[in-house]
Design an enzyme around this catalytic site. Structure first.
Site, PDB file in Angstrom:
ATOM      1  N   GLU A 167       0.818  -1.231   0.000  1.00  0.00           N
ATOM      2  CA  GLU A 167       0.000   0.000   0.000  1.00  0.00           C
ATOM      3  C   GLU A 167       0.846   1.273   0.000  1.00  0.00           C
ATOM      4  O   GLU A 167       0.767   2.094   0.938  1.00  0.00           O
ATOM      5  CB  GLU A 167      -0.983  -0.016   1.172  1.00  0.00           C
ATOM      6  CG  GLU A 167      -2.056  -1.083   1.013  1.00  0.00           C
ATOM      7  CD  GLU A 167      -3.186  -0.959   2.029  1.00  0.00           C
ATOM      8  OE1 GLU A 167      -4.306  -1.408   1.712  1.00  0.00           O
ATOM      9  OE2 GLU A 167      -2.947  -0.391   3.123  1.00  0.00           O
TER      10      GLU A 167
ATOM     11  N   GLU B  85      -6.509  -8.024  -0.785  1.00  0.00           N
ATOM     12  CA  GLU B  85      -7.050  -8.035   0.580  1.00  0.00           C
ATOM     13  C   GLU B  85      -8.555  -7.752   0.498  1.00  0.00           C
ATOM     14  O   GLU B  85      -8.947  -6.627   0.162  1.00  0.00           O
ATOM     15  CB  GLU B  85      -6.373  -6.964   1.445  1.00  0.00           C
ATOM     16  CG  GLU B  85      -4.888  -7.161   1.646  1.00  0.00           C
ATOM     17  CD  GLU B  85      -4.283  -6.071   2.519  1.00  0.00           C
ATOM     18  OE1 GLU B  85      -3.054  -5.954   2.527  1.00  0.00           O
ATOM     19  OE2 GLU B  85      -5.054  -5.314   3.163  1.00  0.00           O
TER      20      GLU B  85
HETATM   21  C1  GLA Z   1      -4.374  -2.695   4.688  1.00  0.00           C
HETATM   22  C2  GLA Z   1      -2.976  -3.246   4.767  1.00  0.00           C
HETATM   23  C3  GLA Z   1      -2.858  -4.466   5.607  1.00  0.00           C
HETATM   24  C4  GLA Z   1      -3.699  -4.328   6.797  1.00  0.00           C
HETATM   25  C5  GLA Z   1      -5.109  -4.185   6.312  1.00  0.00           C
HETATM   26  C6  GLA Z   1      -6.014  -4.103   7.460  1.00  0.00           C
HETATM   27  O1  GLA Z   1      -5.027  -2.816   3.564  1.00  0.00           O
HETATM   28  O2  GLA Z   1      -2.416  -3.549   3.536  1.00  0.00           O
HETATM   29  O3  GLA Z   1      -1.531  -4.583   5.990  1.00  0.00           O
HETATM   30  O4  GLA Z   1      -3.322  -3.229   7.489  1.00  0.00           O
HETATM   31  O5  GLA Z   1      -5.250  -3.006   5.602  1.00  0.00           O
HETATM   32  O6  GLA Z   1      -5.738  -2.972   8.043  1.00  0.00           O
END
Ligand code: GLA
Ligand code: ZN
Length: 698
Positions: free
Chosen positions: A167, A338
């Site tokens: 991210e 995710e």
């Molecule tokens: C994000 C991050 C993960 C985790 C999730 C949940 O998308 O990439 O590492 O932090 O959110 O918070």
């Protein structure tokens, strides 16, 4: 492989790690943290994950400290054992390079790698995503651990691909303003402008005596008595985006060399974030991977709105994110790295999704072009900042309510198979999302409440209600595939983009835009011709005045084309003077009463529509949907409010996705007999969708 003989071509990620049967492996998995789990549980976890039907896991993206306990001392033995156990259960592995969270020893030895925020304050270690994208020391150390991982696992059976970092769009301060970034910015400007003369002219630095006589004099836009030069500020946004892209590039080049048969991607939250130009970030990656948390997003919106939000806001916002993910690589199917699987949040968290929602959200991603889904996360952490970001197993490792739904959804996506998951998405309409406009409006909005992202989101919401499929395209994209192109707040307009729009309309397309059109050049100077500058002839109007609205009330009376109640004009009104265009709406009050608010110009074989008024949501929806219909864009068939319809195609095959975003059952009339591939049942006349129900029809 058998299927390739049938002429079905599989992208690189499906070729890596064929299952025993030789069939292409799907990417339907879970984010797993063996680094946070007692080794004694890895076998059981792998067995249970195989039971769910998962094909892969993503691991290690936050395990730098375990993989490199001291500088240059690597320990991958634990990770190799985890990969072997997973492989034994036929679960493949996507490895994450860990540069999103450096270990404490690195922060003590190299404190300069932290970001400096927009107030000039240095951030502190202790969280994550707090490092400078330009800092050469951090780049070297990030590359060194990624390289060590790559050499270790390049030929390890079961490892199929990589996620670089984590991210990048979500850096703590979105921008870094440190000395390393200043030097990087100056070098970037030197290669962009070549000469100081060219830079000084482009930015107009003679204003406020800012003429630079050496690149090393150029500052970063930190607080200084008065706003920064708009050209400098816009270029700084571009530089910071570039800095993140080139940070990633270093790891990518290494992975391509060391692991040529592995796929490479990175995960991100796309819109409404505009931190990094994701089209550049994903350009050289194999596919786009986004993170999707509808429940968490709803909680954030509640916190922001401090009150109720309309029920269709979330499904539309999430759909926008998916359409953007798909459009980044020209319609190539994307992955959800995710996907929300339970309660989501950190200090504050969202409730358990209602029964059926986790499955619905999964299918919504596929309905918009996803080819794979990984759920976040397998178990729920009992320590650390995300103890409340729930996984598929609860804190006590019992199965969470999402377990059954996820198992069902995975089974259903397997049944749909690679052909559906890799099929194209049908879209006759396009919505332009332009990073330069987003950044330039933030630098000089003209009205404190003007947000480019809010305009794009509300336009998407209005257009998507007609379920006709929308690509979210770049300003320079080819417009020919579309019947209608929507482009709100085209504040920064390049000559190249203007000529693309001109030939699109000339060729018969419909171009729809609104206020602040063509005000800024690419170096953020104001055009010196009457507005809308380069598009005056196409739009067939001149902007007589542009009016930010604070207290005054302004309304819009529509012509018969948009028959309906008068509209409200929110924060902005461009007063239009037609020079050939037809008037489809006029202002109703104040000194501009009776003057043109909305115009449509016939240009060549096409139409160009200028919506000068910041219309209320209801009027905007009616106007944009009427224009869609006028352009010949058709919805496959009607669906009741709260039900979403999308279309995926492959050759002459097509699949209709029906998604019920409401908790109550809905009945949909279907135009011809269709079979639901999820239940293998045939239907004619009507079909039922239970609350949060899903149908995939063909
Ligand atoms: C994000 C991050 C993960 C985790 C999730 C949940 O998308 O990439 O590492 O932090 O959110 O918070
Ligand atoms: Zn920096």
């Amino acid at each position: 492989m058998v299927l390739s003989a049938a002429g079905i071509r599989f992208p690189i990620w499906a070729q890596a790690g064929t299952s025993v049967a030789g069939a292409a492996r799907l990417l339907l998995g879970v984010d797993y943290y063996p680094d946070q789990t007692p080794e004694a549980l890895w076998e059981e976890d792998s067995r249970m994950m195989a039971e769910v039907g998962f094909t892969n896991v993503r691991i290690a993206e936050f395990a730098w400290a375990l993989m490199e306990p001291a500088e240059g001392k690597f320990d991958f033995a634990w990770l190799r054992r985890a990969v072997e156990i997973l492989h034994k259960h036929n679960i493949s592995v996507i490895l994450g390079t860990p540069s999103a969270a450096p270990p404490p020893w690195l922060m003590v030895r190299y404190p300069d790698v932290v970001e400096v925020n927009a107030q000039g304050e240095r951030l502190h270690p202790g969280g994550r995503r707090f490092t400078c994208p330009t800092n050469q020391v951090y780049r070297r150390l990030s590359l060194s651990i990624a390289n060590a991982m790559a050499r270790e696992f390049a030929d390890t059976t079961g490892v199929i691909g990589w996620q670089i970092d984590n991210e990048l769009t979500l850096s703590s301060s979105q921008r870094c303003y440190c000395n390393f970034c200043q030097a990087g910015f100056q070098a970037w400007l030197r290669s962009k402008y070549g000469s100081l003369d060219n830079l000084n002219k482009s930015w107009g630095t003679v204003f406020w005596s800012q003429t630079y006589t050496d690149f090393s004099q150029i500052p970063v836009p930190l607080p200084s008595g008065g706003d920064p030069n708009p050209g400098l500020a816009l270029d700084y946004d571009r530089y910071q985006s570039y800095a993140n892209v080139s940070f990633q590039e270093e790891q990518l080049v290494m992975l391509r060399k060391t692991c040529p048969h592995h796929f490479v991607t990175t995960n991100n939250v796309g819109l409404p974030l505009d931190t990094i130009d994701l089209r550049s970030l994903y350009e050289k990656l194999d596919f786009v991977a986004f993170d999707n948390y509808p429940g968490f997003f709803e909680m954030l919106l509640h916190q922001e709105a401090n009150g109720p939000i309309s029920p269709d806001t979330i499904p539309a916002n999430i759909a926008l994110g998916h359409d953007f993910a798909r459009s980044i690589k020209g319609g190539k199917p994307f992955m959800i790295m995710e996907e929300q699987s339970g309660k989501a949040g950190q200090r504050t968290f969202s409730p358990q999704p209602e029964k059926g929602q986790v499955r619905l959200w999964t299918h919504q991603a596929v309905a918009h072009g996803a080819m794979g889904v990984n759920y976040f996360r397998w178990d729920t952490a009992t320590f650390g900042a995300e103890e409340y970001w729930h996984g598929i197993l609860n804190h006590d490792r019992s199965k969470s309510p999402g377990y059954v739904e996820i198992k069902q959804a995975v089974g259903e996506l397997k049944a749909l198979g690679p052909e559906v998951l890799n099929s194209n998405y049908a879209a006759d309409a396009a919505l332009v999302f332009d990073y330069d406009c987003s950044w330039a409006v933030k630098i000089q909005p003209g009205h404190h409440a003007l947000s480019y992202m809010a305009q794009v989101t509300s336009w998407y919401g209005a257009i998507s209600a007609s379920h006709t499929g929308i690509d979210v395209i770049a300003p320079g994209a080819d417009l020919a595939p579309y019947k209608i192109v929507f482009a709100p707040v085209v504040y920064v307009l390049s000559e190249a983009q203007a000529s693309k729009i001109k030939s699109f309309v000339q060729g018969g397309g419909m171009f729809v835009t609104n206020f602040r059109l063509g005000v800024k050049t690419e170096s953020s100077q104001i055009v010196r011709t009457p507005l809308p500058g380069p598009l005056r002839d196409v739009m067939g109007v001149t902007v007589a005045d542009y009016v930010p609205i604070y207290s005054a009330k302004q309304g819009v009376k529509f012509s018969s084309a948009f028959a309906g109640p008068d509209g409200q004009c929110g924060i902005w009104a461009d007063i239009l003077q037609p020079s050939g265009a037809e008037v489809l709406g006029s202002y109703t009050s104040g000194e501009h009463a009776g003057e043109a608010a909305i115009t449509m110009n016939s240009f060549g074989k096409g139409k160009a529509v200028y919506i000068g008024a910041d219309l209320d949501a209801g009027s905007l929806s009616r106007v944009l949907r009427t224009l869609s219909a006028m352009s010949g864009v058709k919805q496959p068939f009607d669906v009741p409010p709260g039900v979403e319809l999308t279309l995926r195609k492959s050759g002459d095959k097509q699949w209709i996705f029906l998604l019920n975003h409401t908790s109550v059952a809905q009945t949909v009339s279907i135009p011809k007999p269709l079979t639901d591939l999820l239940t293998k049942e045939a239907y004619s006349g009507t079909i039922e969708l239970r609350g949060y129900g899903v149908r995939v029809l063909s």
